[in-house]
Design an enzyme around this catalytic site. Structure first.
Site, short mmCIF file in Angstrom:
data_model
loop_
_atom_site.label_atom_id
_atom_site.label_comp_id
_atom_site.label_asym_id
_atom_site.label_seq_id
_atom_site.Cartn_x
_atom_site.Cartn_y
_atom_site.Cartn_z
N ARG A 1 24.51 -61.60 28.33
CA ARG A 1 25.87 -61.81 28.59
C ARG A 1 25.71 -62.09 30.04
NH1 ARG A 1 30.20 -58.63 30.83
NH2 ARG A 1 28.97 -56.87 30.38
N GLU B 1 27.99 -62.27 41.12
CA GLU B 1 26.95 -61.26 40.42
C GLU B 1 25.88 -62.09 39.96
OE1 GLU B 1 29.29 -57.52 38.51
OE2 GLU B 1 30.48 -59.58 38.11
N HIS C 1 24.73 -50.96 27.87
CA HIS C 1 25.75 -51.20 28.55
C HIS C 1 26.97 -52.02 27.87
CE1 HIS C 1 28.30 -52.19 32.09
NE2 HIS C 1 28.20 -53.35 32.03
N HIS D 1 22.10 -52.46 31.14
CA HIS D 1 22.75 -52.66 32.55
C HIS D 1 21.47 -52.08 33.50
CE1 HIS D 1 24.74 -53.13 36.24
NE2 HIS D 1 25.84 -53.69 35.84
N ARG E 1 20.65 -60.32 34.12
CA ARG E 1 20.55 -58.87 33.92
C ARG E 1 19.31 -58.25 33.10
NH1 ARG E 1 26.35 -56.79 32.44
NH2 ARG E 1 26.96 -57.18 34.67
P1 FAD Z 1 37.29 -51.69 24.62
O1 FAD Z 1 37.81 -51.85 26.20
O2 FAD Z 1 36.09 -50.80 24.63
O3 FAD Z 1 38.55 -51.13 23.88
C1 FAD Z 1 38.37 -50.63 22.66
C2 FAD Z 1 39.20 -49.84 22.20
O4 FAD Z 1 39.41 -49.72 20.71
C3 FAD Z 1 39.56 -48.51 22.74
O5 FAD Z 1 40.91 -48.15 23.13
C4 FAD Z 1 39.08 -47.12 21.71
O6 FAD Z 1 39.69 -46.17 21.76
C5 FAD Z 1 39.60 -48.10 20.44
N1 FAD Z 1 39.16 -48.03 19.25
C6 FAD Z 1 37.69 -47.94 18.94
N2 FAD Z 1 37.29 -47.61 17.67
C7 FAD Z 1 38.72 -47.21 17.13
C8 FAD Z 1 38.92 -46.71 15.83
N3 FAD Z 1 38.15 -46.92 14.76
N4 FAD Z 1 40.47 -46.62 15.64
C9 FAD Z 1 41.18 -46.67 16.75
N5 FAD Z 1 41.02 -47.21 17.81
C10 FAD Z 1 39.59 -47.51 18.10
N6 FAD Z 1 32.75 -56.53 31.90
C11 FAD Z 1 33.20 -57.58 32.62
O7 FAD Z 1 33.66 -58.78 32.22
N7 FAD Z 1 33.12 -57.42 33.83
C12 FAD Z 1 32.92 -55.94 34.37
O8 FAD Z 1 33.08 -55.90 35.65
C13 FAD Z 1 32.51 -55.11 33.62
N8 FAD Z 1 32.21 -53.91 34.14
C14 FAD Z 1 31.85 -52.79 32.99
C15 FAD Z 1 31.70 -51.47 33.45
C16 FAD Z 1 31.55 -50.34 32.58
C17 FAD Z 1 31.19 -49.20 33.04
C18 FAD Z 1 31.44 -50.81 31.08
C19 FAD Z 1 31.29 -49.84 30.37
C20 FAD Z 1 31.85 -52.08 30.76
C21 FAD Z 1 31.88 -53.20 31.63
N9 FAD Z 1 32.06 -54.58 31.46
C22 FAD Z 1 32.47 -55.40 32.18
C23 FAD Z 1 32.14 -54.75 29.82
C24 FAD Z 1 33.74 -54.68 29.43
O9 FAD Z 1 34.36 -53.69 30.15
C25 FAD Z 1 33.89 -54.44 27.91
O10 FAD Z 1 33.09 -55.51 27.12
C26 FAD Z 1 35.09 -54.96 27.68
O11 FAD Z 1 36.31 -54.36 28.40
C27 FAD Z 1 35.66 -54.65 26.28
O12 FAD Z 1 36.98 -54.65 26.06
P2 FAD Z 1 37.75 -54.36 24.44
O13 FAD Z 1 39.06 -54.51 24.64
O14 FAD Z 1 36.80 -55.40 23.72
O15 FAD Z 1 37.33 -53.08 24.10
C1 SIN Z 2 29.07 -54.62 36.81
O1 SIN Z 2 29.95 -54.41 37.64
O2 SIN Z 2 28.03 -54.48 37.17
C2 SIN Z 2 29.41 -54.91 35.51
C3 SIN Z 2 29.89 -56.24 35.29
C4 SIN Z 2 29.88 -56.69 33.79
O3 SIN Z 2 29.18 -55.74 32.97
O4 SIN Z 2 30.07 -57.83 33.46
#
Ligand code: FAD
Ligand code: SIN
Length: 538
Positions: free
Chosen positions: A379, A120, A344, A236, A283
């Protein structure tokens, strides 16, 4: 009010929360067990929608090295990344990937069983693992959710929102919850792990699903934890440019990584005007370039041309994207895809070390809600999932080493009782139009604290956020989950705009048209409820 006690509580069922729960359960003997709370159904999260993949510097990948990954991450981070943190995460990536496999996570492999790696923007080599083609997050979530469900030692509360933390003398002693039947419950615990993800929903256009309302930033700030670099929102470059839904579907950067080009509606490419790496520039630069093209031409989007990749490769590598575009009558093998930038990812967050320790004793933060210093001002793609899993692994290791202590006079603690009583009291609050306030906040953040920033526009956004907070008129107790989310969004928005006004330079994703230069001295901005004002520190 119901009261319970657990040895460790994890808030959030994204990849960070799920993996932390599994590792903590695996590594520690916990007399009062592990509780995993999530505000929707298990697995609903930003993680579920991750597409491109997860960085891993694999021992078997001869073309890659920790040095190369560290260099790429530092370059993208615009001077704000922490070298030791990057190196640690990079060095541990191989080990953690191999551990994830033991919990049922899989990544795409070639016919010889070797992992297939993609590239990427701003990565110098192919080092990104992916799964299901372009559904990495979904596949990882499904596997980890299954492992959690099968683990009898992890208690799970779904559809339950954390609304406040119990804090006494800068030490966390538990959390107050609201369940789907609008019943409150207090959980006492000396170990609370915030894994609540990001805040994309603060913006009108975002790739983040409905739940990304910044709860963890607001809860931690209210609890007195130090937050870091709150001005750094990543946009993004390529979200599918159709209105109507609560978020915009992502067109993964991996599509550009595999060779797709950005262009206008006639197929004329433009990235050569902005950066030598064109589509694969960092990005923030690609997002700003697209925004410039849209503004200069008065268009609501630009286009992505992926037709050159060939039908077979496109459909095999990007089945989810092809399917979603088809719903909008776009055949990605033949047609241009309309795309525009969208909020994003959040680089700032609860200031932590690699083990998730925050400035409040017993309160940990991992994943997107944390700010470890890995991402700096911008990032590098696919580093987020890696940070989630390495920090989840490390928090469990750390807890194993220090041992989890269940002792405490929780029930008789007067400060805890005064916090709890706020949620027990009958209230005379009148319901508000949460949706209208939320939409106004989202529009304010998009136009006022977005891709291009300046003092005048940000001050007016700040005034509008204050006005919305007055209209909302809630301090602690709210009337519903939606209201708690709005409370958290308003607190977080205020911190973002304050921090953005305070940083009088352009750096990474924080781009000020009134301060185009980047300062020589590179400092983190910190915000702390106890100190009030934002301050800078190296
Ligand atoms: P999240 O996965 O957001 O999980 C948070 C959790 O906390 C959820 O279950 C939510 O319901 C819960 N929660 C929130 N507030 C509360 C509360 N008050 N009480 C109880 N529960 C709560 N990153 C990469 O490295 N590679 C990728 O390919 C990539 N693609 C992406 C594509 C998209 C469309 C998006 C949106 C993001 C992408 N990212 C990617 C970023 C990455 O997905 C996220 O930064 C990462 O998954 C965050 O994980 P997390 O476990 O910290 O939080
Ligand atoms: C993407 O697939 O473009 C998202 C990757 C990322 O947010 O790290």
């Amino acid at each position: 009010m119901k009261y319970s006690k657990f040895s460790a509580v994890i808030i959030g069922s994204g990849i960070a929360g799920l993996y932390a729960a599994l590792k903590i359960e695996q590594q520690l003997q916990l007399p009062n067990g592990v509780l995993l709370i999530t505000k929707s159904k298990l697995g609903e999260s930003n993680s579920y929608y991750a597409q491109g993949g997860m960085v891993a510097v694999l021992k078997e990948n001869e073309k890659d090295s920790v040095e190369s990954h560290v260099t790429d991450t530092i370059k993208a981070g615009a001077g704000l990344s922490e070298l030791d943190t990057i190196r640690f995460i990079s060095e541990n990536s191989d080990k953690v990937v191999k551990d994830l496999l033991k919990f049922g996570v899989e990544f795409d492999r070639d016919e010889n069983g070797k992992f297939t790696l993609t590239k990427e923007a701003a990565h110098s080599v192919r080092r990104i693992l992916h799964s299901g083609g372009d559904a990495t997050g979904r596949e990882m979530e499904i596997a980890l959710c299954q492992a959690v469900k099968e683990n009898k030692n992890i208690t799970l509360y779904e559809n339950t929102v954390a609304v406040d933390l119990l804090i006494d003398e800068n030490t966390c002693g538990g959390v107050v919850l609201l369940n789907e039947n609008d019943e409150y419950e207090t959980i006492y615990s000396n170990t609370v792990i915030m894994a609540t993800g990001g805040l994309g929903q603060l913006y009108q256009y975002t790739t983040n699903p409905k739940g990304a309302t910044g709860d963890g930033f607001a809860l931690s700030y209210r609890a007195g934890a130090i937050l870091q670099d709150m001005e750094f929102v990543q946009f993004h470059p390529t979200a599918l440019a159709f209105d109507g839904a609560e978020n915009r579907f992502l067109i993964s950067e991996a599509v550009r990584g595999e060779g797709a080009k950005l262009c206008d509606e006639f197929g004329m490419e433009f990235m050569f005007k902005y950066h030598e790496k064109k589509e694969l520039a960092p990005r923030d630069i690609v997002a700003r370039s697209i925004f410039c093209e849209m503004n200069n031409n008065g268009d609501p989007c630009v286009f992505l041309n992926a037709t050159g990749l060939g039908e077979e490769k496109l459909l095999k590598r990007f089945p989810t994207i092809a399917k979603k575009c088809k719903e909008y009558d776009i055949d990605i093998t033949q047609d241009l895809i309309p795309v525009a930038p969208a909020a994003h990812y959040f680089m700032g967050g609860v200031k932590t070390n690699i083990r998730g320790e925050s400035s409040v004793n017993g309160l940990y933060a991992i994943g997107e809600v944390s700010s470890t210093g890995l991402h700096g001002g911008n990032r590098l793609a696919s580093n987020s999932l890696l940070e989630c899993v390495v920090c989840a692994y490390e928090v469990a290791e750390y807890l194993k080493n220090i041992g989890v202590n269940d002792k405490g006079d929780f029930e008789t603690n007067e400060i805890f009782n005064s916090i709890i009583s706020k949620y027990e009291q009958e209230t005379e609050l009148k319901p508000v139009d949460v949706r209208a306030l939320k939409e106004e906040l989202q529009a304010t953040m998009w136009s006022g604290v977005g891709i291009f920033r300046n003092e005048q526009v940000m001050k007016s956004a700040q005034a509008n956020i204050e006005k919305l907070s007055k209209e909302f008129d809630r301090e602690d107790k709210c009337l519903s989950k939606d209201e708690y989310e709005l409370r958290n969004m308003l607190i977080t928005a205020e911190l973002i705009v304050k921090s953005a006004l305070n940083r009088k330079e352009s750096r990474g994703a924080h781009y000020r048209v009134d301060y185009l230069n980047t300062n020589e001295v590179c400092e983190h901005s910190l915000v702390d409820k106890n100190k009030g004002e934002i301050y800078f520190a190296k």
